[in-house]
Design an enzyme around this catalytic site. Structure first.
Site, short mmCIF file in Angstrom:
data_model
loop_
_atom_site.label_atom_id
_atom_site.label_comp_id
_atom_site.label_asym_id
_atom_site.label_seq_id
_atom_site.Cartn_x
_atom_site.Cartn_y
_atom_site.Cartn_z
N ASP A 76 -20.04 1.16 -12.29
CA ASP A 76 -20.24 2.27 -12.70
C ASP A 76 -19.31 2.37 -13.95
OD1 ASP A 76 -20.97 5.19 -13.28
OD2 ASP A 76 -19.00 5.52 -12.24
N ASP A 100 -17.41 5.82 -8.41
CA ASP A 100 -15.93 7.01 -8.28
C ASP A 100 -16.70 8.28 -7.93
OD1 ASP A 100 -17.67 7.39 -11.18
OD2 ASP A 100 -16.29 9.17 -11.01
N ASP A 104 -18.43 5.73 -16.15
CA ASP A 104 -17.65 6.92 -15.99
C ASP A 104 -16.86 7.08 -15.08
OD1 ASP A 104 -18.34 8.02 -19.02
OD2 ASP A 104 -20.54 8.14 -18.33
C1 XBP Z 1 -21.85 9.81 -15.74
C2 XBP Z 1 -22.66 10.89 -16.31
C3 XBP Z 1 -22.54 11.01 -18.12
C4 XBP Z 1 -21.45 11.37 -18.63
C5 XBP Z 1 -21.83 11.76 -20.14
O1 XBP Z 1 -22.08 9.45 -14.29
O2 XBP Z 1 -23.25 11.72 -15.75
O3 XBP Z 1 -23.50 12.09 -18.00
O4 XBP Z 1 -20.69 12.46 -17.89
O5 XBP Z 1 -22.63 10.87 -20.59
P1 XBP Z 1 -22.02 8.30 -13.56
P2 XBP Z 1 -23.89 11.22 -21.38
O6 XBP Z 1 -20.65 7.96 -13.91
O7 XBP Z 1 -22.31 8.54 -12.11
O8 XBP Z 1 -22.97 7.19 -14.32
O9 XBP Z 1 -23.61 12.61 -22.35
O10 XBP Z 1 -24.23 10.08 -22.34
O11 XBP Z 1 -24.83 11.64 -20.60
MG MG Z 2 -19.13 7.66 -12.27
#
Ligand code: XBP
Ligand code: MG
Length: 263
Positions: free
Chosen positions: A19, A187, A21
């Site tokens: 992952d 995470d 983020d």
């Molecule tokens: C990540 C997200 C993303 C980011 C923002 O989730 O939910 O929406 O917060 O990015 P994960 P965008 O780590 O579970 O993949 O604004 O590009 O959506």
């Molecule tokens: Mg994440």
């Protein structure tokens, strides 16, 4: 021909599906949140997402969906909020991409060492994220080198956001591997659910936003990736994988070995 790998050879670690983020990068509190707030400000909106509120809003994955859900809570009619969410998210994406290209988003400590170790051992790297392709590519490239990731699945390729399993399923398909050969690292609870629904084993590396979540079913939970003089604490280790104070190659190998089908 790689086709044979999907049916057998699940006894050894062949790839890791990562992952972005909150996992590879510390991007939410001081990254995406700031970009959302700048987009609100530029649009002359008074809304600002504080640190605590943003933690609650993270339950909704995907930036545009998150904005939409927030304005729904504020009582805004559907047609109005959909249009607003789309335009705010487009601007937020530009702002966040600029932040990433200026080097304002950092890798989590220990991630670089783990990727180097996996790569040296010939373990293939894949990404499964709910984030937008516009910033994911430049960010990975700046921090780690994009060419190191054989497969990158973003919301452009898997529009159903986590906890939907489609991003992990597509990553496996593109790797041409069975789930048991490619554990995931996530995470959050949404990420864990997505990975497990796709059949992957999953290590959870918590952060400040996610440490209180109930990671039922996780195969290993750590409070960081760990580094030589900054050991990660093991929060749960249901299979007795015994990581040596960091998430390392051997721990992931032991996890893949126990995920392999019998026989
Ligand atoms: C990540 C997200 C993303 C980011 C923002 O989730 O939910 O929406 O917060 O990015 P994960 P965008 O780590 O579970 O993949 O604004 O590009 O959506
Ligand atoms: Mg994440």
């Amino acid at each position: 021909m790689q086709g044979s790998q999907a049916s057998g050879a699940g006894h050894r670690l062949q790839a890791v599906v990562l992952d972005v983020d909150g996992t590879l990068v510390d991007s939410e509190r001081d990254g995406h949140r700031i970009a959302f707030n700048r987009a609100f400000e530029e649009a002359d909106l008074e809304d600002r997402w504080g640190v605590e509120l943003y933690g609650k809003l993270l339950d909704v994955t995907g930036g545009e969906r998150r904005i939409n859900a927030y304005f729904e809570q504020q009582g805004m009619p559907e047609d109005e909020r959909e249009e607003l969410a789309a335009s705010l998210h487009a601007r937020k994406t530009e702002i966040f991409t600029e932040m990433a290209s200026r080097g304002e988003i950092e890798p989590r400590p220990g991630v670089g060492e783990l990727l180097d170790e996996l790569e040296r051992a010939g373990v293939r790297l894949a990404v499964a994220t709910t984030g937008s392709r516009q910033w994911v590519g430049p960010l990975l490239d700046r921090l780690f080198g994009l060419e190191r990731f054989e497969v990158v699945v973003t919301s452009a390729e898997a529009p159903e956001r986590k906890p939907d399993p489609s991003a992990h399923q597509l990553a496996l398909k593109r790797l041409d591997l069975a789930a048991c050969a490619a554990p995931a690292v996530e995470d959050s609870l949404n990420g864990l659910r997505a990975a497990k629904s796709a059949g992957l084993a999953c290590v959870v590396v918590v952060n400040d936003y996610t440490r209180e979540q109930d990671f039922d079913g996780a195969d290993l939970i750590l409070d960081g990736f760990g580094r030589p003089h900054a050991a990660a604490a093991v929060l749960d280790d249901p299979h007795g994988l015994n990581p040596p104070g960091r998430l390392d190659l051997d721990t992931l190998r032991r996890l893949a070995a126990r995920s392999a089908p019998a026989g």
